[in-house]
Design an enzyme around this catalytic site. Sequence first.
Site, mmCIF file in Angstrom:
data_model
loop_
_atom_site.group_PDB
_atom_site.id
_atom_site.type_symbol
_atom_site.label_atom_id
_atom_site.label_comp_id
_atom_site.label_asym_id
_atom_site.label_seq_id
_atom_site.Cartn_x
_atom_site.Cartn_y
_atom_site.Cartn_z
ATOM 1 N N GLU B 50 0.759 -1.084 -0.106
ATOM 2 C CA GLU B 50 -0.219 -0.163 0.028
ATOM 3 C C GLU B 50 1.010 1.308 0.032
ATOM 4 O OE1 GLU B 50 -0.657 -2.628 1.876
ATOM 5 O OE2 GLU B 50 -2.666 -3.316 1.559
ATOM 6 N N PHE B 112 -10.693 -7.303 14.387
ATOM 7 C CA PHE B 112 -9.793 -8.057 13.535
ATOM 8 C C PHE B 112 -9.619 -6.951 12.416
ATOM 9 C CE2 PHE B 112 -9.023 -10.412 9.660
ATOM 10 C CZ PHE B 112 -7.501 -10.607 9.867
ATOM 11 N N GLN B 113 -8.409 -6.589 12.039
ATOM 12 C CA GLN B 113 -7.981 -5.626 11.375
ATOM 13 C C GLN B 113 -8.566 -4.124 11.452
ATOM 14 O OE1 GLN B 113 -8.302 -7.606 7.173
ATOM 15 N NE2 GLN B 113 -6.085 -8.287 7.657
ATOM 16 N N LYS B 162 -17.650 -0.965 6.507
ATOM 17 C CA LYS B 162 -17.771 -1.776 5.609
ATOM 18 C C LYS B 162 -19.521 -1.908 5.323
ATOM 19 C CE LYS B 162 -17.359 -6.637 4.195
ATOM 20 N NZ LYS B 162 -16.562 -8.062 4.439
ATOM 21 N N MET B 473 24.154 8.558 1.341
ATOM 22 C CA MET B 473 24.234 9.947 1.661
ATOM 23 C C MET B 473 24.457 9.626 3.275
ATOM 24 S SD MET B 473 23.932 13.061 1.456
ATOM 25 C CE MET B 473 22.982 13.683 0.182
HETATM 26 C C1 LIG Z 1 12.323 5.664 4.643
HETATM 27 C C2 LIG Z 1 13.835 6.131 4.953
HETATM 28 N N1 LIG Z 1 14.598 5.591 5.827
HETATM 29 C C3 LIG Z 1 15.725 6.097 6.054
HETATM 30 C C4 LIG Z 1 16.126 7.257 5.571
HETATM 31 C C5 LIG Z 1 17.527 8.114 6.023
HETATM 32 N N2 LIG Z 1 18.526 7.795 4.812
HETATM 33 C C6 LIG Z 1 18.548 9.298 4.171
HETATM 34 S S1 LIG Z 1 19.546 8.982 2.558
HETATM 35 C C7 LIG Z 1 19.857 7.329 2.989
HETATM 36 C C8 LIG Z 1 20.743 6.442 2.201
HETATM 37 C C9 LIG Z 1 20.008 6.419 0.846
HETATM 38 O O1 LIG Z 1 20.843 5.412 0.176
HETATM 39 P P1 LIG Z 1 20.745 5.057 -1.205
HETATM 40 O O2 LIG Z 1 19.313 4.924 -1.262
HETATM 41 O O3 LIG Z 1 21.482 3.954 -1.559
HETATM 42 O O4 LIG Z 1 20.981 6.270 -1.980
HETATM 43 P P2 LIG Z 1 22.533 6.909 -2.187
HETATM 44 O O5 LIG Z 1 22.602 8.103 -1.060
HETATM 45 O O6 LIG Z 1 23.578 6.043 -1.902
HETATM 46 O O7 LIG Z 1 22.500 7.932 -3.335
HETATM 47 C C10 LIG Z 1 19.193 7.052 4.173
HETATM 48 C C11 LIG Z 1 19.288 5.694 4.930
HETATM 49 C C12 LIG Z 1 15.424 7.853 4.803
HETATM 50 N N3 LIG Z 1 15.375 9.203 4.075
HETATM 51 N N4 LIG Z 1 14.048 7.283 4.404
#
Ligand SMILES: Cc1ncc(C[n+]2csc(CCOP(=O)(O)OP(=O)(O)O)c2C)c(N)n1
Lengths: 168, 559
Positions: B50, B112-113, B162, B473
């Site tokens: 979802e 439930f749910q 529902k 990042m």
């Molecule tokens: C759902 C979620 N979890 C954690 C983060 C924290 N976060 C920000 S950037 C990042 C790394 C992203 O890695 P990747 O998708 O491999 O991209 P890159 O930075 O290597 O281009 C994380 C874990 C986030 N922004 N969103």
Amino acid sequence: MTLISTIVEHKPGVLFRVSNMFRRRGFNIESISVGPTEHPDLARMTIMIRGDEKLAGQVVKQLRKLIDVISVQLLEEEQTVQRELALVKIRVENPEIRREIMDYTNIFRGRIVDVAPNSLIVEITGTPDKMDAFINLIRRFGILELSRTGITALSRGEATIIKTVRAV
Amino acid sequence: MEEISGAEALLEALRREKVDTIFGIPGGAILPVYDELYDSDIRHILCRHEQSAAHMADGYARASGKPGVCFATSGPGASNLVTGIATAYMDSSPLVAVTGQVPKAMIGKDSFQEIDIIGITTPITKHNFQPMRAAEIPRIVKAAFYIAATGRPGPVLIDIPKDVQTEKDSIAFPNEVKLRGYNPHIPLRMDEVKRAVRLLYESKKPVILAGGGVKSSNAFSELHELSEMLQAPVATTLMGKGAFPENHPLSLGIVGMHGTPEANRLTIEADVILAIGIRFSDRTTGNVEEFCVDSKIIHIDIDEAEIEKNRYVDVAIIGDAKEALKTIIEGLRSIGIAEKKEWRERILAIKEHYKERNMDEHFKLTPPLVLKTLRRVLPEDAIITTEVGQNQMWAALHFKVFKPRTFISSGGLGTMGFGFPAAIGAKVAVPDVPVVDVAGDGSFCMTENSLSTAVAEKVPVIVLILNNERLGMVAQWQRLFYGRRYSAVELRNPDFVKLAESYGAQGWRVADINELENALSQALVSEIPSVIDVPISPEEDVMPMVPPGKGLAETMGVT
Ligand SMILES: Cc1ncc(C[n+]2csc(CCOP(=O)(O)OP(=O)(O)O)c2C)c(N)n1
């Protein structure tokens, strides 16, 4: 302290939306009183917050954003009638104390609404300052229980916020 | 009047709102609605999670400008929508989510749910509704679309028990909605507009900061005209990217933490800043206390609560950006504006100074080069979406956008896993243009299962993974601010080519720019989804960067 008066839809969940907005934005509610108005589908919330003008401005704007909030008004102290109701249950150890409490109640134009062998309940209305003064006076007798409603308020004069609401 | 069920009323009301596509997953509490859908000509796209359904609907909305619609069942279906709804909320995207709920009598019993999705989504929706009678549904649907799409757009949720879906009644469909607590049409205050005109007229070094609000109000041509009239360069926020053509001589690209050096430099130098539809987010201003303290700021926003939420401003114009800009342009036209020769020269000099070098390392897959290659290969109106992380910032910095609604990214919430489903939604909305998700390997893994949906529904999007085998990042922050202590950032990825193939899509792993171009040109003419895995160095940083908590003047990585 800032007083805000709002007219909201009188339906379930609206108080939750309002209070949730305060929580989420990190604003603090000092007191809030809610009740129906003369129109069955509208309720009024009177909210007191602590904070400067800037904060009050943000609170008003965030309130206005809520779809169920129909109208918001910042109330200015001098232009407003403010009242609070308190019920105070006081310990009564001897007739002398009873006498004294009754005197204070008269001076503050309160009413004794319940009498028991060892306690009294006093009903008192007024501005929050007046309530504080009364409560401080009788504290030494021993307050068994205290219930305050929070402020409710209306702006003075003919103007109403509901009038503008109904026009929509 | 003939009696119809709540579910029929819902679909009829959606049809009247001209909904052509719904993204969702069925379940017990929304079965009556799905049963009606069986006979409907509205297209339903079956998702695998979802969260992705909400992101697809959001991508659809951002690409088309029309509200996107998603369906989910009660309980886990509804709660899975939450990240997607919050993403739309933070970026002011019009989304209408419909969830099933347990029957009225079972609400509040931990049935439930059952989940209190109204309670859960109150802080992340513009509004939400729970009809308790079938007859309320048409009015609520009408109100939901009206609220979602007008004023400052945002998500709206409708949670339908529902038994309300099955209940029959003679149901009327209103042509209009009136909400007495909601009026998005705010008349401009002319005294504020006049003050803005005065300030702009007198300014010697004006800069325009354009945000997502420019896109929501379709104020592109007005922005263009005003910028040229004032000779004011335009920097955008991440959400505003696309609001101004980035090949225009007055374009500065994006401003902020990973803004272009020219944008950050000239923003600091401005004497008057015209901020349009931006919210002065920390990612844009850096330390807001230090942000342009000596310049006058004019702020245009349709959401009055944005005015002075984060930053004190000198002139506040509350209202629709298009209308406000039109009025400002008229005002300026009647006074006439003097040529700002010195400012113009300064802008040119700064842009020239920062003009990128190193375009000659043709065969090295550096992220900037990958994005420039992508730009070269794609037509002007192609849409790109991004994931979150370095990939997103590289795309924002190096992929120039020329057309509105062609850059789609999760700005406010920064949701990894957004880009790919959003790309599918965008491609469904605008099937004739190529749609590419610029991805990080970590982000793609979060919603990669939407490949199933893309293959089954024949939505040929392209995923370009900048694969550094890292949560890049986070690794960059650890490299720069935590003494290279790489805690929990190394990824062990699947073979993305095989992964794509196993879903019935196609994949390439490319070793140089030539192979990248080849893969892209094949993917662009293909009718099935494509995944292009581009290995890049794990040591690569996104530069320039304003360290967190610092001001724009303290940009790192600029020479
Ligand atoms: C759902 C979620 N979890 C954690 C983060 C924290 N976060 C920000 S950037 C990042 C790394 C992203 O890695 P990747 O998708 O491999 O991209 P890159 O930075 O290597 O281009 C994380 C874990 C986030 N922004 N969103």
